[in-house]
Design an enzyme around this catalytic site. Sequence first.
Site, PDB file in Angstrom:
ATOM      1  N   HIS A  17      43.044  17.001  24.827  1.00 24.61           N
ATOM      2  CA  HIS A  17      44.199  15.958  24.654  1.00 24.61           C
ATOM      3  C   HIS A  17      45.403  16.905  24.346  1.00 24.61           C
ATOM      4  O   HIS A  17      45.243  17.949  23.588  1.00 24.61           O
ATOM      5  CB  HIS A  17      44.030  15.055  23.602  1.00 24.61           C
ATOM      6  CG  HIS A  17      45.048  13.967  23.339  1.00 24.61           C
ATOM      7  ND1 HIS A  17      46.104  14.122  22.755  1.00 24.61           N
ATOM      8  CD2 HIS A  17      45.222  12.740  24.057  1.00 24.61           C
ATOM      9  CE1 HIS A  17      47.010  13.059  22.823  1.00 24.61           C
ATOM     10  NE2 HIS A  17      46.170  12.208  23.398  1.00 24.61           N
ATOM     11  N   SER A  38      54.234   7.824  29.529  1.00 26.54           N
ATOM     12  CA  SER A  38      54.593   6.556  29.847  1.00 26.54           C
ATOM     13  C   SER A  38      55.573   5.935  28.841  1.00 26.54           C
ATOM     14  O   SER A  38      56.454   5.315  28.845  1.00 26.54           O
ATOM     15  CB  SER A  38      53.236   5.572  30.108  1.00 26.54           C
ATOM     16  OG  SER A  38      52.675   5.655  28.688  1.00 26.54           O
ATOM     17  N   ASP A  66      39.754   8.247  27.466  1.00 26.41           N
ATOM     18  CA  ASP A  66      39.090   7.977  28.567  1.00 26.41           C
ATOM     19  C   ASP A  66      37.874   8.196  28.976  1.00 26.41           C
ATOM     20  O   ASP A  66      37.214   7.767  30.081  1.00 26.41           O
ATOM     21  CB  ASP A  66      40.214   8.911  29.874  1.00 26.41           C
ATOM     22  CG  ASP A  66      41.527   8.456  29.724  1.00 26.41           C
ATOM     23  OD1 ASP A  66      41.757   7.328  29.777  1.00 26.41           O
ATOM     24  OD2 ASP A  66      42.375   9.339  29.444  1.00 26.41           O
ATOM     25  N   HIS A 116      47.812  11.618  33.210  1.00 30.14           N
ATOM     26  CA  HIS A 116      47.987  10.346  32.138  1.00 30.14           C
ATOM     27  C   HIS A 116      46.989   9.329  32.342  1.00 30.14           C
ATOM     28  O   HIS A 116      45.979   9.430  32.386  1.00 30.14           O
ATOM     29  CB  HIS A 116      49.568  10.039  32.340  1.00 30.14           C
ATOM     30  CG  HIS A 116      49.865   9.192  31.130  1.00 30.14           C
ATOM     31  ND1 HIS A 116      49.205   9.109  30.021  1.00 30.14           N
ATOM     32  CD2 HIS A 116      51.033   8.362  31.047  1.00 30.14           C
ATOM     33  CE1 HIS A 116      49.644   8.413  28.906  1.00 30.14           C
ATOM     34  NE2 HIS A 116      50.912   7.962  29.704  1.00 30.14           N
ATOM     35  N   ARG A 141      39.966   6.638  19.262  1.00 36.32           N
ATOM     36  CA  ARG A 141      39.812   5.472  20.274  1.00 36.32           C
ATOM     37  C   ARG A 141      38.590   5.775  20.982  1.00 36.32           C
ATOM     38  O   ARG A 141      37.987   4.717  21.391  1.00 36.32           O
ATOM     39  CB  ARG A 141      40.920   5.461  21.110  1.00 36.32           C
ATOM     40  CG  ARG A 141      42.386   5.397  20.405  1.00 36.32           C
ATOM     41  CD  ARG A 141      43.429   5.539  21.367  1.00 36.32           C
ATOM     42  NE  ARG A 141      43.504   6.767  22.077  1.00 36.32           N
ATOM     43  CZ  ARG A 141      44.315   7.468  22.981  1.00 36.32           C
ATOM     44  NH1 ARG A 141      45.314   6.442  23.508  1.00 36.32           N
ATOM     45  NH2 ARG A 141      44.179   8.635  23.377  1.00 36.32           N
TER      46      ARG A 141
END
Length: 472
Positions: free
Chosen positions: A354, A278, A409, A308, A363
Amino acid sequence: MVFFRGGVSLISKLRSRAVQQPSLRDSVRWLQVQTTSDLDLHSQLKELIPEQQERLKKLKSEHGKVQLGNITVDMVLGGMRGMTGLLWETSLLDPDEGIRFRGLSIPECQKLLPAAKPGGEPLPEGLLWLLLTGKAPTKEQVDSLSKELRSRATVPDHVYKTINALPVNAHPMTQFATGVMALQVQSEFQKAYEKGIHKSKYWEPTYEDSLSLIAQVPVVASYVYRRMYKNGQVIPMDDSLDYGANFAHMLGFDSPDMLELMRLYVTIHSDHEGGNVSAHTGHLVASALSDPYLSFAAALNGLAGPLHGLANQEVLLWIKSVVEECGENVSKENLKDHIWKTLNSGKVVPGFGHGVLRQTDPRYTCQREFALKHLPDDPLFKLVSNLYEVVPPILLELGKVKNPWPNVDAHSGVLLNHYGLTEARYYTVLFGVSRAIGICSQLIWDRALGLPLERPKSVTMGWLENYCKKAA
């Protein structure tokens, strides 16, 4: 400058580390120079840009021919992994320690950036200020920016009509990206370019478009949510709330903990350097001097891919499938069996691994800390915790994974689900709203620095074969 929530001791630590690490020292220069109390973000940028333009000019003139590494056939065939080829000022991703926003880690941002309440999560407006200026803002500066964003948040009626032309069951990302494209008719950059604005001034209408876009995307996104899942009953913005809290409010969630979660969510999802799909898409499209609306809409279409941004949707659906098949209180042994069954069937375990990181995503860690504080007994959180213990050793044993650790995620869906936002198909839209802050911040600097049209060289397999024969 006034720092918040234990900032003084943190500054001392950062300065101590900066002495030992030159690259870190450069990235936290602002800690030594931030003294202004100016509430106007635009004027601060206007002061900073000439210095950074000279810095870039000096870098090109003195070091333009310095090699940054060798390009291998594996890199060309492997999605350009590991290939350094893009300037991205707002954040830097380290494989071992994770993302740094203008030199600050997520825990450091949580300590230094102003919060809505003492000990609370950082306000996204504070991160926007940091990304644009390289300086941690005061609470007064954040409040001023929050007020400005609210003043820019009005969405024209034609945007809603454009979204309404789509089937109500169209994917949320389709509706969201369509809404962003419909916003484009108000682009100040396009109008200025058509009038012949000098390229040295490109950054100013880009700034106007970017702040308006950042302000408007939560309104568009919440409209999509209410249209799809709440019978079209729209909730207006609350002028007393900050950016993250207002987004949660317009979605229909007003519990104090959910407001805090949305502040954290938007902040940590905002930027992840420039190589992800993105961010790179937004930069690539903008390099053709497409305005921020066109560029961000393109970025959203990249974000919508399963590899993504759509991954956060897939994780929660997969976790719920584990519960359906194995039960809510599945033992670790049975969980191991299920993981092996998943892998042996040719599928992946979503939320782990990742493209750059080689450690647990910070995160993920800060979301885990949020869960431990606010929802330690949630059944799905307990399952996620067990997955954290069970999955990495299995992936290591499999021997095909460079990073077996959980990414961002792996956790976000469980938190959202706990507070009632259970519609997993919508989760990527939340990601998209967040990513507007990072992409637009860098886009402003792209124009300020006069970065050129991106145009890498491509080759055929035949060219590679011939080149390798000659090299041998």
